[in-house]
Design a protein around this motif. Structure first.
Motif, mmCIF file in Angstrom:
data_model
loop_
_atom_site.group_PDB
_atom_site.id
_atom_site.type_symbol
_atom_site.label_atom_id
_atom_site.label_comp_id
_atom_site.label_asym_id
_atom_site.label_seq_id
_atom_site.Cartn_x
_atom_site.Cartn_y
_atom_site.Cartn_z
ATOM 1 N N VAL A 1 0.864 -1.170 0.000
ATOM 2 C CA VAL A 1 0.000 0.000 0.000
ATOM 3 C C VAL A 1 0.905 1.226 0.000
ATOM 4 C CG1 VAL A 1 -1.699 1.308 1.359
ATOM 5 C CG2 VAL A 1 -1.890 -1.181 1.171
ATOM 6 N N LEU A 2 0.527 2.249 -0.756
ATOM 7 C CA LEU A 2 1.311 3.471 -0.824
ATOM 8 C C LEU A 2 0.785 4.466 0.205
ATOM 9 C CD1 LEU A 2 3.662 4.407 -2.587
ATOM 10 C CD2 LEU A 2 2.002 5.550 -4.047
ATOM 11 N N TYR A 3 1.705 5.008 1.008
ATOM 12 C CA TYR A 3 1.361 6.002 2.024
ATOM 13 C C TYR A 3 2.019 7.327 1.695
ATOM 14 C CZ TYR A 3 -0.648 2.579 5.259
ATOM 15 O OH TYR A 3 -1.444 1.628 5.841
ATOM 16 N N ASP A 4 1.327 8.414 2.018
ATOM 17 C CA ASP A 4 1.857 9.742 1.826
ATOM 18 C C ASP A 4 2.908 10.021 2.889
ATOM 19 O OD1 ASP A 4 2.044 12.145 0.543
ATOM 20 O OD2 ASP A 4 0.174 12.964 1.334
ATOM 21 N N GLY A 5 4.025 10.569 2.466
ATOM 22 C CA GLY A 5 5.088 10.950 3.392
ATOM 23 C C GLY A 5 5.330 12.447 3.301
ATOM 24 N N PRO A 6 6.378 12.925 3.938
ATOM 25 C CA PRO A 6 6.675 14.359 3.899
ATOM 26 C C PRO A 6 7.346 14.762 2.586
ATOM 27 C CG PRO A 6 8.302 13.222 5.229
ATOM 28 C CD PRO A 6 7.290 12.189 4.792
ATOM 29 N N GLY A 7 6.563 14.816 1.501
ATOM 30 C CA GLY A 7 7.100 15.192 0.205
ATOM 31 C C GLY A 7 7.470 14.025 -0.681
#
Length: 138
Positions: free
Chosen positions: A38-44
């Motif tokens: 699963v792809l997670y949003d990170g800091p940029g």
């Protein structure tokens, strides 16, 4: 092992790190899928977290042979990944099978997934990216 790389975030064509790291160092770049993540949003930038049922969209990148070792070192540094692992690492480089989007063949590739401590935090508090596609995040 000189495997191709599966990239899904800032190294994809059109993203900010593609030209700096991959231009002139690749023989082929083709759409591919990583299943079981699963792809997670990170800091940029995003993190792929290994989880059953998910799919991450990205590119399968094959390096030109003469640039392979230099590229591997540069990508490990960019991804804050220590071969052998370190508790402070952001990513772990793992060998996984990815699926070529064009013909559906399965290909072994290096994939940078969230390191264990990062993955645990993301599973507990992270924001998944709908559809598993960083480029289409909106």
């Amino acid at each position: 092992m000189r495997l191709p790389f599966f990239v899904y975030g800032t190294l994809r064509p059109g993203e900010r790190n593609h030209d700096a790291f991959l231009r002139g160092r690749t023989r082929a770049e083709e759409p591919a899928l990583l299943t079981g993540a699963v792809l997670y949003d990170g800091p940029g930038y995003p993190y792929a977290v290994e989880e059953p049922g998910g799919t991450v969209r990205g590119e399968l990148v094959t390096a030109v042979p003469e640039a392979y070792d230099e590229l591997l070192t540069a990508l490990d540094r960019l991804e804050e990944c220590t071969p052998g692992g370190d508790p402070r690492d952001l990513y772990a480089r793992v060998r996984r099978e990815v699926v070529r989007a064009g013909d559906g063949t399965r290909v072994p590739a290096w994939v940078y997934v969230a390191a264990p401590a990062v993955a645990a935090r993301l599973r507990a508090h992270g924001k998944p990216i709908e559809g598993g596609d960083w480029a289409a995040r909106g």
